[in-house]
Motif scaffolding. Structure first.
Motif, PDB file in Angstrom:
ATOM      1  N   SER A   1      -4.540  -9.203 -11.818  1.00 39.92           N
ATOM      2  CA  SER A   1      -5.096  -8.425 -10.713  1.00 39.92           C
ATOM      3  C   SER A   1      -6.380  -7.734 -11.142  1.00 39.92           C
ATOM      4  O   SER A   1      -6.855  -7.907 -12.258  1.00 39.92           O
ATOM      5  CB  SER A   1      -4.080  -7.382 -10.251  1.00 39.92           C
ATOM      6  OG  SER A   1      -2.913  -8.011  -9.794  1.00 39.92           O
TER       7      SER A   1
ATOM      8  N   PRO B   1      -4.879   0.320  -7.618  1.00 39.38           N
ATOM      9  CA  PRO B   1      -5.067   1.491  -6.751  1.00 39.38           C
ATOM     10  C   PRO B   1      -3.988   2.539  -7.000  1.00 39.38           C
ATOM     11  O   PRO B   1      -2.827   2.214  -7.259  1.00 39.38           O
ATOM     12  CB  PRO B   1      -4.970   0.909  -5.341  1.00 39.38           C
ATOM     13  CG  PRO B   1      -4.254  -0.390  -5.493  1.00 39.38           C
ATOM     14  CD  PRO B   1      -4.529  -0.891  -6.874  1.00 39.38           C
TER      15      PRO B   1
ATOM     16  N   TYR C   1      -2.405   4.472  -5.034  1.00 36.56           N
ATOM     17  CA  TYR C   1      -1.303   4.598  -4.084  1.00 36.56           C
ATOM     18  C   TYR C   1      -0.058   3.822  -4.518  1.00 36.56           C
ATOM     19  O   TYR C   1       1.056   4.188  -4.145  1.00 36.56           O
ATOM     20  CB  TYR C   1      -1.718   4.189  -2.664  1.00 36.56           C
ATOM     21  CG  TYR C   1      -2.024   2.720  -2.469  1.00 36.56           C
ATOM     22  CD1 TYR C   1      -1.013   1.797  -2.221  1.00 36.56           C
ATOM     23  CD2 TYR C   1      -3.331   2.261  -2.509  1.00 36.56           C
ATOM     24  CE1 TYR C   1      -1.285   0.456  -2.040  1.00 36.56           C
ATOM     25  CE2 TYR C   1      -3.620   0.921  -2.318  1.00 36.56           C
ATOM     26  CZ  TYR C   1      -2.597   0.024  -2.087  1.00 36.56           C
ATOM     27  OH  TYR C   1      -2.872  -1.304  -1.908  1.00 36.56           O
TER      28      TYR C   1
ATOM     29  N   ARG D   1       6.225  -3.106   0.894  1.00 35.80           N
ATOM     30  CA  ARG D   1       5.301  -2.749   1.981  1.00 35.80           C
ATOM     31  C   ARG D   1       4.977  -1.270   1.823  1.00 35.80           C
ATOM     32  O   ARG D   1       5.859  -0.417   1.845  1.00 35.80           O
ATOM     33  CB  ARG D   1       5.917  -3.001   3.341  1.00 35.80           C
ATOM     34  CG  ARG D   1       4.992  -2.523   4.475  1.00 35.80           C
ATOM     35  CD  ARG D   1       5.424  -3.011   5.808  1.00 35.80           C
ATOM     36  NE  ARG D   1       5.222  -4.461   5.851  1.00 35.80           N
ATOM     37  CZ  ARG D   1       5.853  -5.269   6.705  1.00 35.80           C
ATOM     38  NH1 ARG D   1       6.715  -4.767   7.572  1.00 35.80           N
ATOM     39  NH2 ARG D   1       5.622  -6.562   6.689  1.00 35.80           N
TER      40      ARG D   1
ATOM     41  N   ARG E   1       0.387   1.942   4.294  1.00 39.21           N
ATOM     42  CA  ARG E   1      -1.073   1.877   4.409  1.00 39.21           C
ATOM     43  C   ARG E   1      -1.427   0.515   4.992  1.00 39.21           C
ATOM     44  O   ARG E   1      -0.634  -0.412   4.919  1.00 39.21           O
ATOM     45  CB  ARG E   1      -1.727   2.010   3.032  1.00 39.21           C
ATOM     46  CG  ARG E   1      -1.496   3.351   2.404  1.00 39.21           C
ATOM     47  CD  ARG E   1      -2.063   3.371   1.006  1.00 39.21           C
ATOM     48  NE  ARG E   1      -1.937   4.686   0.447  1.00 39.21           N
ATOM     49  CZ  ARG E   1      -2.934   5.539   0.315  1.00 39.21           C
ATOM     50  NH1 ARG E   1      -4.140   5.180   0.673  1.00 39.21           N
ATOM     51  NH2 ARG E   1      -2.739   6.728  -0.189  1.00 39.21           N
ATOM     52  N   PRO E   2      -2.627   0.386   5.499  1.00 36.54           N
ATOM     53  CA  PRO E   2      -3.034  -0.918   6.046  1.00 36.54           C
ATOM     54  C   PRO E   2      -3.455  -1.882   4.929  1.00 36.54           C
ATOM     55  O   PRO E   2      -4.621  -2.232   4.791  1.00 36.54           O
ATOM     56  CB  PRO E   2      -4.189  -0.565   6.981  1.00 36.54           C
ATOM     57  CG  PRO E   2      -4.763   0.685   6.393  1.00 36.54           C
ATOM     58  CD  PRO E   2      -3.600   1.429   5.788  1.00 36.54           C
ATOM     59  N   VAL E   3      -2.488  -2.262   4.103  1.00 40.93           N
ATOM     60  CA  VAL E   3      -2.724  -3.197   2.999  1.00 40.93           C
ATOM     61  C   VAL E   3      -1.672  -4.293   3.069  1.00 40.93           C
ATOM     62  O   VAL E   3      -0.601  -4.105   3.635  1.00 40.93           O
ATOM     63  CB  VAL E   3      -2.673  -2.482   1.622  1.00 40.93           C
ATOM     64  CG1 VAL E   3      -3.785  -1.450   1.501  1.00 40.93           C
ATOM     65  CG2 VAL E   3      -1.326  -1.826   1.386  1.00 40.93           C
ATOM     66  N   PRO E   4      -1.948  -5.455   2.471  1.00 40.92           N
ATOM     67  CA  PRO E   4      -0.955  -6.535   2.487  1.00 40.92           C
ATOM     68  C   PRO E   4       0.297  -6.180   1.675  1.00 40.92           C
ATOM     69  O   PRO E   4       0.241  -5.368   0.753  1.00 40.92           O
ATOM     70  CB  PRO E   4      -1.683  -7.711   1.826  1.00 40.92           C
ATOM     71  CG  PRO E   4      -3.114  -7.340   1.771  1.00 40.92           C
ATOM     72  CD  PRO E   4      -3.194  -5.851   1.837  1.00 40.92           C
ATOM     73  N   ASP E   5       1.409  -6.803   2.028  1.00 46.80           N
ATOM     74  CA  ASP E   5       2.629  -6.684   1.231  1.00 46.80           C
ATOM     75  C   ASP E   5       2.388  -7.324  -0.130  1.00 46.80           C
ATOM     76  O   ASP E   5       1.581  -8.251  -0.254  1.00 46.80           O
ATOM     77  CB  ASP E   5       3.794  -7.388   1.923  1.00 46.80           C
ATOM     78  CG  ASP E   5       4.118  -6.789   3.281  1.00 46.80           C
ATOM     79  OD1 ASP E   5       3.682  -5.661   3.570  1.00 46.80           O
ATOM     80  OD2 ASP E   5       4.804  -7.466   4.062  1.00 46.80           O
ATOM     81  N   VAL E   6       3.075  -6.832  -1.152  1.00 46.02           N
ATOM     82  CA  VAL E   6       2.912  -7.373  -2.501  1.00 46.02           C
ATOM     83  C   VAL E   6       4.278  -7.698  -3.102  1.00 46.02           C
ATOM     84  O   VAL E   6       5.294  -7.131  -2.708  1.00 46.02           O
ATOM     85  CB  VAL E   6       2.163  -6.396  -3.443  1.00 46.02           C
ATOM     86  CG1 VAL E   6       0.751  -6.170  -2.964  1.00 46.02           C
ATOM     87  CG2 VAL E   6       2.898  -5.084  -3.579  1.00 46.02           C
TER      88      VAL E   6
END
Length: 81
Positions: free
Chosen positions: A35, A40, A42, A61, A64-69
């Motif tokens: 990565s 980040p 958060y 999840r 925040r408006p970020v993709p799932d990881v």
């Protein structure tokens, strides 16, 4: 009478758990190497909800408006509170 549960045993992370990423466990991992150089903040502050668990990995999840990881369950800890 002694408690039958060992004190060192951590609670299991399961679907629906609120978690955060353990900075030390993540820092030296294969996922961190694959990565961006700096993760980040958060992900370490949490909480993230566990959506799915497959083998050693959990889908997270964040609120925040970020993709799932997907991360290894061993890199996660339960969110306090």
């Amino acid at each position: 009478m002694a408690d039958a549960t060992p004190a060192a045993e951590a609670p299991a992370i399961k679907k629906g758990s609120l978690v955060r990423v353990n900075r030390q466990a993540y820092g030296n991992s294969l996922e961190a190497q694959a990565s961006d150089a700096a993760a980040p903040d958060y992900i370490f502050e949490g909480p993230a909800e566990v959506l799915l668990i497959k083998g050693d990995y959990a889908q997270l999840r964040f609120r925040r408006p970020v993709p799932d990881v997907w991360l290894r369950s061993s890199q996660l800890e339960l969110f306090p509170g």
